[in-house]
Write an enzyme that holds these catalytic residues in place. Structure first.
Site, PDB file in Angstrom:
ATOM      1  N   PRO A   1     -73.131 -34.704  55.785  1.00 44.17           N
ATOM      2  CA  PRO A   1     -74.478 -34.761  55.217  1.00 44.17           C
ATOM      3  C   PRO A   1     -74.542 -33.700  54.130  1.00 44.17           C
ATOM      4  CG  PRO A   1     -74.519 -33.581  57.305  1.00 44.17           C
ATOM      5  CD  PRO A   1     -73.110 -34.066  57.092  1.00 44.17           C
ATOM      6  N   MET A   2     -75.057 -34.020  52.981  1.00 42.33           N
ATOM      7  CA  MET A   2     -75.118 -33.012  51.905  1.00 42.33           C
ATOM      8  C   MET A   2     -76.504 -33.074  51.304  1.00 42.33           C
ATOM      9  SD  MET A   2     -71.345 -33.185  50.196  1.00 42.33           S
ATOM     10  CE  MET A   2     -71.265 -34.953  49.953  1.00 42.33           C
TER      11      MET A   2
ATOM     12  N   HIS B   1     -73.257 -24.662  53.201  1.00 39.84           N
ATOM     13  CA  HIS B   1     -73.609 -23.659  54.215  1.00 39.84           C
ATOM     14  C   HIS B   1     -72.673 -23.709  55.402  1.00 39.84           C
ATOM     15  CE1 HIS B   1     -77.242 -23.683  51.720  1.00 39.84           C
ATOM     16  NE2 HIS B   1     -77.206 -22.386  52.004  1.00 39.84           N
TER      17      HIS B   1
ATOM     18  N   ALA C   1     -63.623 -30.102  59.650  1.00 41.41           N
ATOM     19  CA  ALA C   1     -64.305 -30.082  58.341  1.00 41.41           C
ATOM     20  C   ALA C   1     -64.014 -28.746  57.671  1.00 41.41           C
ATOM     21  CB  ALA C   1     -65.811 -30.236  58.522  1.00 41.41           C
ATOM     22  N   GLY C   2     -63.810 -28.800  56.349  1.00 38.07           N
ATOM     23  CA  GLY C   2     -63.633 -27.540  55.622  1.00 38.07           C
ATOM     24  C   GLY C   2     -62.332 -27.511  54.858  1.00 38.07           C
ATOM     25  N   GLY C   3     -62.391 -27.895  53.581  1.00 35.81           N
ATOM     26  CA  GLY C   3     -61.212 -27.811  52.732  1.00 35.81           C
ATOM     27  C   GLY C   3     -60.331 -29.054  52.757  1.00 35.81           C
TER      28      GLY C   3
ATOM     29  N   GLY D   1     -66.796 -33.134  52.574  1.00 34.94           N
ATOM     30  CA  GLY D   1     -68.038 -33.023  51.820  1.00 34.94           C
ATOM     31  C   GLY D   1     -67.714 -32.970  50.340  1.00 34.94           C
ATOM     32  N   THR D   2     -67.090 -31.864  49.925  1.00 36.81           N
ATOM     33  CA  THR D   2     -66.811 -31.648  48.499  1.00 36.81           C
ATOM     34  C   THR D   2     -66.104 -32.852  47.872  1.00 36.81           C
ATOM     35  OG1 THR D   2     -66.599 -29.281  48.962  1.00 36.81           O
ATOM     36  CG2 THR D   2     -65.718 -30.067  46.871  1.00 36.81           C
TER      37      THR D   2
HETATM   38  C1  LIG Z   1     -72.919 -30.020  48.378  1.00 35.19           C
HETATM   39  C2  LIG Z   1     -72.839 -29.792  49.849  1.00 35.19           C
HETATM   40  C3  LIG Z   1     -74.004 -29.884  50.610  1.00 35.19           C
HETATM   41  C4  LIG Z   1     -73.952 -29.700  51.991  1.00 35.19           C
HETATM   42  N1  LIG Z   1     -75.090 -29.857  52.716  1.00 35.19           N
HETATM   43  C5  LIG Z   1     -75.022 -29.844  54.073  1.00 35.19           C
HETATM   44  C6  LIG Z   1     -76.166 -30.196  54.837  1.00 35.19           C
HETATM   45  O1  LIG Z   1     -77.226 -30.505  54.297  1.00 35.19           O
HETATM   46  N2  LIG Z   1     -76.053 -30.194  56.191  1.00 35.19           N
HETATM   47  C7  LIG Z   1     -74.872 -29.860  56.812  1.00 35.19           C
HETATM   48  O2  LIG Z   1     -74.798 -29.913  58.040  1.00 35.19           O
HETATM   49  N3  LIG Z   1     -73.779 -29.504  56.105  1.00 35.19           N
HETATM   50  C8  LIG Z   1     -73.821 -29.514  54.750  1.00 35.19           C
HETATM   51  N4  LIG Z   1     -72.699 -29.202  54.031  1.00 35.19           N
HETATM   52  C9  LIG Z   1     -71.447 -28.785  54.729  1.00 35.19           C
HETATM   53  C10 LIG Z   1     -70.714 -30.016  55.253  1.00 35.19           C
HETATM   54  O3  LIG Z   1     -71.339 -30.452  56.437  1.00 35.19           O
HETATM   55  C11 LIG Z   1     -69.220 -29.775  55.574  1.00 35.19           C
HETATM   56  O4  LIG Z   1     -69.074 -28.816  56.580  1.00 35.19           O
HETATM   57  C12 LIG Z   1     -68.387 -29.363  54.388  1.00 35.19           C
HETATM   58  O5  LIG Z   1     -68.699 -30.135  53.260  1.00 35.19           O
HETATM   59  C13 LIG Z   1     -66.906 -29.507  54.700  1.00 35.19           C
HETATM   60  O6  LIG Z   1     -66.115 -28.842  53.767  1.00 35.19           O
HETATM   61  P1  LIG Z   1     -65.610 -29.502  52.385  1.00 35.19           P
HETATM   62  O7  LIG Z   1     -66.796 -29.459  51.486  1.00 35.19           O
HETATM   63  O8  LIG Z   1     -64.515 -28.581  51.944  1.00 35.19           O
HETATM   64  O9  LIG Z   1     -65.154 -30.886  52.671  1.00 35.19           O
HETATM   65  C14 LIG Z   1     -72.713 -29.374  52.636  1.00 35.19           C
HETATM   66  C15 LIG Z   1     -71.557 -29.277  51.857  1.00 35.19           C
HETATM   67  C16 LIG Z   1     -71.600 -29.483  50.486  1.00 35.19           C
HETATM   68  C17 LIG Z   1     -70.319 -29.403  49.693  1.00 35.19           C
END
Ligand SMILES: Cc1cc2nc3c(=O)[nH]c(=O)nc-3n(C[C@H](O)[C@H](O)[C@H](O)COP(=O)(O)O)c2cc1C
Length: 343
Positions: free
Chosen positions: A23-24, A162, A194-196, A217-218
């Site tokens: 979710p973003m 976050h 999740a993460g990277g 996410g990214t």
């Molecule tokens: C632009 C953006 C917005 C995000 N917004 C949320 C959010 O609204 N709620 C949430 O649980 N996580 C949010 N996240 C974190 C993601 O849930 C996730 O942990 C993260 O994108 C994973 O890492 P990655 O960006 O390297 O794939 C957000 C991440 C990004 C990049």
């Protein structure tokens, strides 16, 4: 791992390996959700106009009978949960969403009544919903399991957006959570990393560390279907060396006057103008003023681009289906070449 099977049983439209979109807030909508679902993944979108967006998602996906689950998830930031149980759960139930994703509670106890209410609605009605809880520490993971999470989203510190201000990257976190699940006798809880993760290589690594599937996410920001501004996509595409060009900080929120998260959380974003000027000595007041002026002029260049530390490996803007299918192919070829190297 037994729960890989559960994920595919719970979300029957998904393909292997299981890939979910995070979710973003502000950057994921019904259109991206539907595209991920059509490509065999699961989207957990952060929906603002809940009812309207869920209605649009159902019509975008077409031909889903009204009594069948809507194969998307909905994310909620829970540090201010007032009214969630009374207001959000009935809407989610009426649309029969397949997943509810909870992140960033203020205190450990906050998710307990929410998860209990979702599970009560699930038991009473004909609603096959699963509860995802995003966690960034072992303690948070233990609490989420005790409170009844079906899916743990283990978020490492390379993540964009976050996250826990103090937490480890996936390489330390995932195996320890996997062992903890075994010790707790909770191997029916599914684990997502999740993460990277931005490609098949990261996906294989996460699976090797104990995940049943992954969340990105990214990487999904840089897809054709993502509603994020094109300037954000360009900033990610032109970024490299993410350990240096992004930073985990609470300052990104300060500069945009969105510093509302409890203190145990910060966020990772690309180092932009506001952050750099502040490092060079500009006062918060000045930086915030410049941000407000730019926004008033309709300029994007001071907005925070939340992004993870793997931006250097994101090379092109693709469609969601190209992305998911490409990653699934790369996972298989990486596994095959690893198997060959081990002979
Ligand atoms: C632009 C953006 C917005 C995000 N917004 C949320 C959010 O609204 N709620 C949430 O649980 N996580 C949010 N996240 C974190 C993601 O849930 C996730 O942990 C993260 O994108 C994973 O890492 P990655 O960006 O390297 O794939 C957000 C991440 C990004 C990049």
């Amino acid at each position: 791992m037994t729960s890989t099977k559960s994920l595919q049983q719970w979300f029957r439209h998904t393909t292997t390996p299981f890939i979910a979109n995070a979710p973003m807030f502000g950057s994921a909508d019904y259109n991206l959700a539907a595209a991920v679902t059509k490509a065999g993944g699961l989207e957990a979108t952060q929906l603002i106009k809940l009812n309207e967006q869920l209605g649009k998602a159902r019509s975008e996906l077409g031909s889903i009978p009204s009594l069948t689950s809507l194969p998307i998830g909905v994310g909620f930031i829970t540090f201010n949960p007032t009214g969630f149980i009374q207001n959000a759960i009935p809407v989610l139930q009426s649309h029969r969403v397949a997943g509810i994703w909870l992140s960033f509670p203020k205190s450990d106890e906050d998710h307990l009544p929410i998860i209990a209410a979702i599970k009560k609605a699930r038991a009473e009605g004909d609603w096959d919903v699963r509860v995802f809880v995003q966690v960034g520490t072992i303690q948070a993971a233990r609490v989420a399991v005790q409170q009844g999470a079906d899916v743990l989203v283990v978020q490492g510190s390379d993540a964009g957006g976050h996250q826990w201000a103090q937490g480890a990257s996936l390489i330390s976190l995932l195996p320890e959570v996997r062992d903890m699940l075994q010790e707790m006798g909770a191997s029916d809880v599914a684990l997502l990393g999740a993460g990277g993760i931005v490609d098949g290589r990261g996906c294989v690594a996460a699976l090797g560390l104990g995940a049943d599937g992954v969340v990105m996410g990214t990487r999904f920001l840089v897809t054709a279907e993502c509603p994020a501004p094109f300037t954000f996509k360009q900033a990610i595409l032109s970024g490299s060396d993410g350990g240096v060009s992004t930073v985990k900080s609470t300052r990104h929120d300060v500069f945009q006057s969105t510093d509302v998260f409890p203190r145990q959380y910060d966020g990772r974003a690309i180092i932009g103008l506001s952050y750099s000027e502040s490092q060079l000595g500009a006062s918060d007041e000045d930086v915030i003023q410049r941000y407000k002026e730019a926004m008033a002029n309709g300029e994007d260049h001071r907005r925070t681009v939340w992004a993870g530390s793997s931006i250097g490996s994101i090379k092109e803007l693709v469609s969601v289906s190209e992305l998911i299918q490409g990653i699934q192919r790369e996972v298989r070829s990486t596994l095959a070449s690893l198997a060959q190297r081990m002979q």
